[in-house]
Design an enzyme around this catalytic site. Structure first.
Site, short mmCIF file in Angstrom:
data_model
loop_
_atom_site.label_atom_id
_atom_site.label_comp_id
_atom_site.label_asym_id
_atom_site.label_seq_id
_atom_site.Cartn_x
_atom_site.Cartn_y
_atom_site.Cartn_z
N GLU A 1 0.88 -1.17 0.00
CA GLU A 1 0.00 0.00 0.00
C GLU A 1 0.92 1.22 0.00
O GLU A 1 1.43 1.62 1.05
CB GLU A 1 -0.90 0.00 1.25
N CYS B 1 -2.13 9.52 2.57
CA CYS B 1 -1.64 8.91 1.32
C CYS B 1 -2.49 9.30 0.12
O CYS B 1 -1.99 9.41 -0.99
CB CYS B 1 -1.58 7.40 1.46
P1 NAD Z 1 7.58 5.13 7.68
O1 NAD Z 1 8.84 5.93 7.61
O2 NAD Z 1 6.89 5.01 8.99
O3 NAD Z 1 7.91 3.70 7.08
C1 NAD Z 1 6.91 2.69 7.00
C2 NAD Z 1 7.40 1.45 7.72
O4 NAD Z 1 8.54 0.93 7.06
C3 NAD Z 1 7.78 1.71 9.17
O5 NAD Z 1 7.20 0.72 9.99
C4 NAD Z 1 9.28 1.65 9.15
O6 NAD Z 1 9.82 1.16 10.36
C5 NAD Z 1 9.57 0.69 8.01
N1 NAD Z 1 10.86 0.95 7.37
C6 NAD Z 1 11.39 2.16 7.08
N2 NAD Z 1 12.57 2.02 6.46
C7 NAD Z 1 12.79 0.68 6.33
C8 NAD Z 1 13.83 -0.12 5.77
N3 NAD Z 1 14.90 0.43 5.20
N4 NAD Z 1 13.71 -1.45 5.82
C9 NAD Z 1 12.62 -2.03 6.39
N5 NAD Z 1 11.61 -1.33 6.95
C10 NAD Z 1 11.70 0.01 6.93
O7 NAD Z 1 6.47 5.71 6.69
P2 NAD Z 1 6.65 6.38 5.28
O8 NAD Z 1 7.18 5.43 4.30
O9 NAD Z 1 7.30 7.72 5.41
O10 NAD Z 1 5.09 6.62 5.00
C11 NAD Z 1 4.69 7.57 4.09
C12 NAD Z 1 4.41 6.92 2.75
O11 NAD Z 1 3.41 5.92 2.92
C13 NAD Z 1 3.84 7.89 1.75
O12 NAD Z 1 4.40 7.60 0.49
C14 NAD Z 1 2.37 7.56 1.75
O13 NAD Z 1 1.70 7.90 0.57
C15 NAD Z 1 2.38 6.10 1.99
N6 NAD Z 1 1.14 5.67 2.57
C16 NAD Z 1 0.35 4.84 1.86
C17 NAD Z 1 -0.86 4.45 2.38
C18 NAD Z 1 -1.78 3.54 1.64
O14 NAD Z 1 -2.70 3.03 2.26
N7 NAD Z 1 -1.56 3.28 0.37
C19 NAD Z 1 -1.25 4.89 3.64
C20 NAD Z 1 -0.39 5.72 4.34
C21 NAD Z 1 0.80 6.10 3.81
#
Ligand code: NAD
Length: 461
Positions: free
Chosen positions: A215, A249
């Site tokens: 997602e 998102c």
């Molecule tokens: P985040 O930084 O919290 O990362 C998401 C998860 O990935 C966390 O649990 C984190 O610990 C883990 N993570 C981070 N780096 C990692 C790595 N190198 N290896 C393994 N795991 C790792 O969140 P984010 O990515 O900044 O979230 C924002 C993004 O998520 C935006 O692009 C947003 O559009 C997207 N998003 C999508 C949805 C959806 O439902 N499609 C919903 C919310 C957010």
């Protein structure tokens, strides 16, 4: 919050697998109890969760209640209500050659599921997929985001108090812990977050041939046609954009507005912002904050890609960035090349719906697309000629609140969909079972293959 990999993490999947293999998670009564406990946890600790969301994101409590508490309970309730139906085998017909036989699809859990969540709706995006996995009879490991640290800590404390920890685990932590988890064998990984980490997740899943749901995000466009009701459009765009300070998102990422209605639309947008957040949004209790100093820096630097027609103010002390509308946008600037994921809204004039469609079609498939038009022909044209994870026509965000519409992305914005029944089906394998009767055993299919048998086959196949 743990900052280094915990040796315990290394055996999480194994521990849950032995519970899963014991059959503990299969009875519907166990699943119902876990879902009820999850809902109870939210109801009994609402104040603590809302406070954690306020600390992490300055989330107004009404917003926190709607998007992170009530959203989850409204997903759990139908899961409980329809638990039997959604887990019942479905009888299907059997072709002539198989008779005597009966055929069915038997929903089976997948095994041990890993759910990795981001920080922007840190309760909803962790618990809704986890609830679906539980309703389908799986064991689940939940990994909340370390970025929303207060919410992660609240979940870390409360989940073990309410849930059966032998089958539902919560692992707090950041990259080291998630990396450690990803090295383990899961039967499904459900990841919500950015596409860069999505690729890391998918690469890790390859090792165990684990299916993944991703997602992700992207730049979700809004198309404002000249036939749109501009006042309504401005209100609905402003609501979808500045909810959670733009950290959604499916928030409108940018607006493509017909140049004939550009100025009146901008005027209406300015008025909507003032109506929602008053003359000084900084003082509004209805407006959130940016999640961290790092994200604040990124957003203030993105602002350079355009000129602020509304807003533009920021205050690093409390990670405040005003609801900001940007015009004279540089299409090559980072503002228009990466997902904004914050309260900046570029507004770009286009000469026609055709030009707007071409603009969208030339870019990666967005998670959401919004079109505002009174002219149904324009709506049909946009729907037919663009691809997106989901669409709300004459509105924003709301398609994801309908549990009958699976929510998810396509291409760069993700793969797989959930919510409602689809959020349970996602974590099931529909096992095809054909059971033959033994009272008759027609010999037609058996050798020797005579001319008569060949003739019969030619007639019936
Ligand atoms: P985040 O930084 O919290 O990362 C998401 C998860 O990935 C966390 O649990 C984190 O610990 C883990 N993570 C981070 N780096 C990692 C790595 N190198 N290896 C393994 N795991 C790792 O969140 P984010 O990515 O900044 O979230 C924002 C993004 O998520 C935006 O692009 C947003 O559009 C997207 N998003 C999508 C949805 C959806 O439902 N499609 C919903 C919310 C957010």
């Amino acid at each position: 919050m743990t900052t280094t990999a915990d040796p315990q993490t290394a055996s999480t999947a194994d521990a849950l697998r032995s519970t899963y293999q014991s059959g503990r998670t299969r009875p519907l009564a166990w699943r119902r109890k876990q879902l009820e406990q999850m809902a109870r946890m939210l109801e009994e600790n609402e104040a603590e969760f809302l406070e954690a969301l306020r600390i992490d994101l300055g989330k107004p409590s009404v917003e926190g209640f709607i998007t992170d508490i009530a959203f989850v309970t409204s997903e759990i309730k139908p899961m409980i209500k329809h638990l039997t139906r959604w887990n019942k085998p479905k009888w299907v017909s059997s072709p002539l050659v198989t008779l005597p036989a009966r055929s069915r699809l038997v929903p089976e859990p997948l095994g041990v599921v890993l759910v990795i969540a981001p920080w922007n709706y840190p309760i909803q995006l962790l618990l809704v997929p986890a609830a679906g996995a539980i309703a389908a009879g799986n064991a689940v490991v939940m990994k909340p985001s370390e970025v929303s640290a207060a919410t992660s800590a609240a979940l870390g404390r409360l989940v073990p108090k309410y849930m059966d920890t032998s089958a539902v685990a919560l692992v707090e932590g950041g990259v080291p812990e998630t990396t450690e988890l990803l090295a383990q064998h899961f039967d499904h990984i459900f990841y919500t977050g950015n596409g860069t980490v999505g690729r890391v997740v998918m690469a890790a899943a390859v090792q165990h041939l684990t299916p993944v749901t991703l997602e992700l995000g992207g730049k979700s466009p809004v198309i404002i046609d000249r036939s749109a009701n501009l006042k309504v459009a401005a209100h609905r765009v402003a609501w979808g954009k500045w909810l959670n300070a733009g950290q959604t998102c499916v928030a409108p990422d940018y607006v493509l507005v017909d140049e004939k209605v550009r100025q009146p639309f901008l005027d209406e947008l300015g008025k909507a912002i003032t109506e929602f957040y008053g003359p000084d949004p900084h003082a509004s209790s209805s407006y959130g904050r940016i999640v961290s100093p790092r994200h604040f820096e990124r957003l203030t630097s993105l602002m350079q890609g355009g000129t602020a027609a509304v807003g533009g103010q920021s205050e690093p002390g409390d990670r405040y960035i005003a609801p900001t509308v940007l015009v004279d946008v540089d299409l090559e600037a980072p503002l228009m090349c990466e997902e904004i994921f914050g309260p900046l809204l570029p507004v770009i004039p286009v000469s026609s719906a055709r030009q707007a469609i071409d603009f969208v079609a030339a870019r990666p498939h967005p998670l959401a697309l919004y079109v505002f038009a009174g002219d149904k022909g324009v709506v049909d044209q946009v729907l037919a000629q663009t691809t997106a994870g989901g669409v709300t026509v004459n509105g924003t965000i709301l398609h994801l609140t309908n549990p009958h519409l699976p929510f998810g992305g396509i291409g760069e914005s993700g793969m797989g969909g959930y919510h409602g029944e689809s959020g349970v089906r996602l974590f099931q394998h529909l096992k095809p079972v054909l059971t033959r009767g033994t009272a008759m055993d027609p010999s037609i299919a058996y050798p020797p293959y005579t001319d008569l048998k060949a003739k019969i086959f030619r007639r019936i196949l």
